[in-house]
Design a protein around this motif. Structure first.
Motif, short mmCIF file in Angstrom:
data_model
loop_
_atom_site.label_atom_id
_atom_site.label_comp_id
_atom_site.label_asym_id
_atom_site.label_seq_id
_atom_site.Cartn_x
_atom_site.Cartn_y
_atom_site.Cartn_z
N TYR A 262 0.97 -1.28 0.04
CA TYR A 262 -0.01 0.08 0.08
C TYR A 262 0.82 1.24 0.05
CZ TYR A 262 -3.70 -3.42 1.00
OH TYR A 262 -4.64 -4.24 0.96
N VAL A 263 1.78 1.52 -0.89
CA VAL A 263 2.76 2.49 -1.10
C VAL A 263 2.88 2.68 -2.57
CG1 VAL A 263 5.07 3.32 -0.77
CG2 VAL A 263 4.03 1.85 0.98
N ASN A 264 2.84 4.02 -2.89
CA ASN A 264 2.87 4.38 -4.37
C ASN A 264 4.42 4.61 -4.59
OD1 ASN A 264 2.41 5.57 -6.89
ND2 ASN A 264 1.53 7.18 -6.39
N VAL A 265 4.72 3.35 -5.39
CA VAL A 265 6.15 3.37 -5.58
C VAL A 265 6.62 4.36 -6.63
CG1 VAL A 265 6.19 1.10 -5.42
CG2 VAL A 265 5.91 2.03 -7.70
N THR A 266 5.77 5.34 -7.38
CA THR A 266 6.13 6.19 -8.21
C THR A 266 6.63 7.62 -7.22
OG1 THR A 266 3.90 7.14 -8.21
CG2 THR A 266 4.67 5.62 -9.77
N ASP A 267 6.44 7.72 -5.93
CA ASP A 267 6.74 8.64 -5.11
C ASP A 267 8.20 8.40 -4.46
OD1 ASP A 267 4.27 9.94 -5.34
OD2 ASP A 267 3.52 8.83 -3.75
N ILE A 268 8.70 7.35 -4.66
CA ILE A 268 10.10 7.11 -4.28
C ILE A 268 11.20 7.53 -5.70
CG2 ILE A 268 11.68 5.25 -3.68
CD1 ILE A 268 9.35 3.67 -2.33
N PRO A 269 11.79 8.46 -5.38
CA PRO A 269 12.61 8.88 -6.32
C PRO A 269 13.66 7.91 -6.47
CG PRO A 269 13.07 10.15 -4.54
CD PRO A 269 11.94 9.07 -4.13
N THR A 270 13.99 7.29 -7.94
CA THR A 270 15.27 6.55 -8.26
C THR A 270 15.90 7.27 -9.19
OG1 THR A 270 13.58 5.21 -9.81
CG2 THR A 270 14.23 4.37 -7.37
N VAL A 271 15.62 7.62 -10.52
CA VAL A 271 16.26 8.11 -11.63
C VAL A 271 16.62 9.38 -10.96
CG1 VAL A 271 15.85 9.17 -13.64
CG2 VAL A 271 14.85 6.89 -13.20
N SER A 272 15.94 10.44 -10.17
CA SER A 272 16.25 11.63 -9.84
C SER A 272 17.21 11.51 -8.83
CB SER A 272 14.90 12.47 -9.18
OG SER A 272 14.24 11.82 -8.27
N VAL A 273 17.19 10.48 -7.99
CA VAL A 273 18.46 10.39 -6.97
C VAL A 273 19.78 9.96 -7.89
CG1 VAL A 273 19.32 8.89 -5.22
CG2 VAL A 273 16.89 9.46 -5.08
N LYS A 274 19.49 9.38 -8.84
CA LYS A 274 20.79 9.02 -9.41
C LYS A 274 21.53 10.50 -10.15
CE LYS A 274 19.44 4.40 -10.97
NZ LYS A 274 19.11 3.30 -11.96
N MET A 275 20.46 10.99 -10.70
CA MET A 275 20.77 12.49 -11.23
C MET A 275 21.40 13.37 -10.18
SD MET A 275 20.41 11.82 -14.47
CE MET A 275 19.55 11.03 -15.44
N ALA A 276 20.93 13.50 -9.13
CA ALA A 276 21.30 14.17 -7.84
C ALA A 276 22.60 13.78 -7.51
CB ALA A 276 20.24 14.21 -6.81
N ASN A 277 23.06 12.61 -7.51
CA ASN A 277 24.02 12.07 -7.24
C ASN A 277 25.37 12.47 -8.31
OD1 ASN A 277 23.49 10.81 -4.98
ND2 ASN A 277 23.04 8.63 -6.12
N ALA A 278 24.88 12.53 -9.43
CA ALA A 278 25.80 13.06 -10.55
C ALA A 278 26.16 14.55 -10.42
CB ALA A 278 25.26 12.68 -11.86
N VAL A 279 25.17 15.34 -9.94
CA VAL A 279 25.31 16.57 -9.89
C VAL A 279 26.24 16.99 -8.67
CG1 VAL A 279 24.27 18.82 -9.36
CG2 VAL A 279 23.37 17.29 -10.85
N LEU A 280 26.08 16.24 -7.68
CA LEU A 280 26.96 16.37 -6.21
C LEU A 280 28.23 16.01 -6.32
CD1 LEU A 280 24.35 15.50 -3.70
CD2 LEU A 280 24.88 17.89 -4.10
#
Length: 307
Positions: A262-280
Motif C-alpha cells: 500500500y505504497v505508491n512506488v512512483t513517489d520513491i525517487p530513483t532516477v532523480s536520485v541518480k541524477m542528484a548524485n551525478a550533480v553532487l
C-alpha cells in the motif's frame, strides 16, 4: 624603424581571407558550436531531472526544465548530513594523494632520465613490466588484507591510487624534453641533486604537473571500487562516490521491497536520485577544471613540436 615600415609590417601581418576560407571557417564555427551544445545539453538534462518528481519522469521522461519541481531526491541524498563528512574525507584524500603522488612521480620521472643514473633502464623496464601483467584480484585482496592488514582502513583506498606505471612513464617522457645540460650547469654551480630538481627542473614541469595532477585528482575523486573491496559496513564515513553508490542501491532496494504494497512506488525517487548524485559528484570537478585547463592543454601537447 620608420613609421612607414611599421605600417607596412602591420598590413602584411593581416591575412585576407577569400570566400572559400570564410565558408570553411563558418562551417568550423557551426560545427564547434553544435559539438559544444551536444556536450552541454546532457549536463542540463541531468540537472533538470534531479529537480523533477519521479511521477513526472515516468510520464514525460527526463527534462531540462522540470514540470513538477521537487527537492525530494536531494533531501534523500543529504539526509543525516553524512554526505558532508564524505565530501570532507574525499577532499582530504584527493588533496593529500595528489600532492604526495605528484611529488613521487615527478622525482621518479626525473631520476629515470638522469644520464648518470646507471640503473635507470632496469627500473624503467620493471615499471613497464608491472603495467603489462597483474596477479589478479584474489592475490591483491589477500595482499592488502592479510599481509598489510589494511582491511577497513582508508590507506587501502589511498595507497593504490598514489601512482601508476602509466603516469610514471608519462612524467618520464615530459622530463625527457628537458636538456641534460641544465642539470650539468646546476652541478657546476655547486647545487645538489635535490636543489637542481626543485630550482631548475620542477619550474619547467608545470604543464606536466598540471596534467598528471589532474589525472591523480580525478582518480581519487571518482574512486569507489577500492572502497567496495576494503571498506565494510564497520566504517561509518565512506568516500563520496561509494557513499552515493550505496544511496542509489538502497533507494532501488526500497522501491522493489514496497512494490505491491500500500505504497505508491512512483513517489520513491530513483532516477532523480541518480541524477542528484551525478550533480553532487561532478559539481566540484567542473568548477576546478577551468583553472587548470590551460596547463592541461599545454601539457598534452608538449613534445608535439620538436625544436
Amino acid at each position: 624603424m620608420a613609421k612607414k615600415d611599421l605600417d607596412l609590417m602591420d598590413s602584411s601581418a593581416k591575412i585576407k581571407l577569400g570566400r572559400s576560407d570564410k565558408i570553411i571557417r563558418g562551417f568550423g564555427y557551426v560545427f564547434v558550436t553544435f559539438y559544444a551544445l551536444c556536450c552541454i545539453i546532457p549536463f542540463l538534462i541531468i540537472i533538470g531531472t534531479s529537480f523533477t518528481s519521479e511521477a513526472s519522469i515516468n510520464t514525460y521522461g527526463v527534462q531540462i526544465f522540470p514540470k513538477e519541481f521537487t527537492l525530494k531526491a536531494y533531501s534523500m541524498v543529504l539526509n543525516g548530513g553524512l554526505i558532508f563528512q564524505s565530501y570532507a574525507l574525499t577532499i582530504v584524500m584527493t588533496v593529500t594523494g595528489t600532492f604526495v603522488g605528484l611529488s613521487i612521480i615527478a622525482m621518479t620521472g626525473y631520476a629515470l632520465q638522469r644520464q648518470d643514473f646507471f640503473l635507470r633502464n632496469v627500473i624503467s623496464f620493471y615499471i613497464y613490466f608491472t603495467s603489462l601483467f597483474s596477479a589478479g584480484l584474489a592475490p591483491y585482496y589477500l595482499l592488502m588484507t592479510q599481509t598489510y592488514k589494511l582491511k577497513d582502513s582508508y590507506l587501502a583506498v589511498w595507497l593504490p591510487l598514489l601512482m601508476s606505471p602509466w603516469l610514471i612513464i608519462l612524467m618520464k617522457n615530459f622530463v625527457k624534453a628537458i636538456p641534460h645540460e641544465i642539470t650539468e650547469s646546476g652541478k657546476i654551480d655547486g647545487a645538489g641533486d635535490f636543489r637542481i630538481f626543485t630550482s631548475l627542473i620542477l619550474p619547467m614541469l608545470k604543464p606536466a604537473l598540471a596534467t598528471i595532477g589532474l589525472f591523480l585528482a580525478l582518480g581519487y575523486w571518482n574512486e569507489w571500487y577500492q572502497s567496495s573491496l576494503f571498506l565494510s559496513s564497520k566504517v561509518d564515513v565512506k568516500p563520496l562516490q561509494y557513499m552515493l553508490y550505496e544511496v542509489v542501491n538502497k533507494t532501488s532496494t526500497l522501491k522493489q521491497s514496497v512494490a505491491g504494497q500500500y505504497v505508491n512506488v512512483t513517489d520513491i525517487p530513483t532516477v532523480s536520485v541518480k541524477m542528484a548524485n551525478a550533480v553532487l559528484a561532478t559539481g566540484p570537478v567542473v568548477l576546478v577544471y577551468p583553472f587548470v585547463q590551460k596547463y592541461f592543454v599545454k601539457g598534452i601537447t608538449v613534445g608535439a613540436v620538436k625544436g
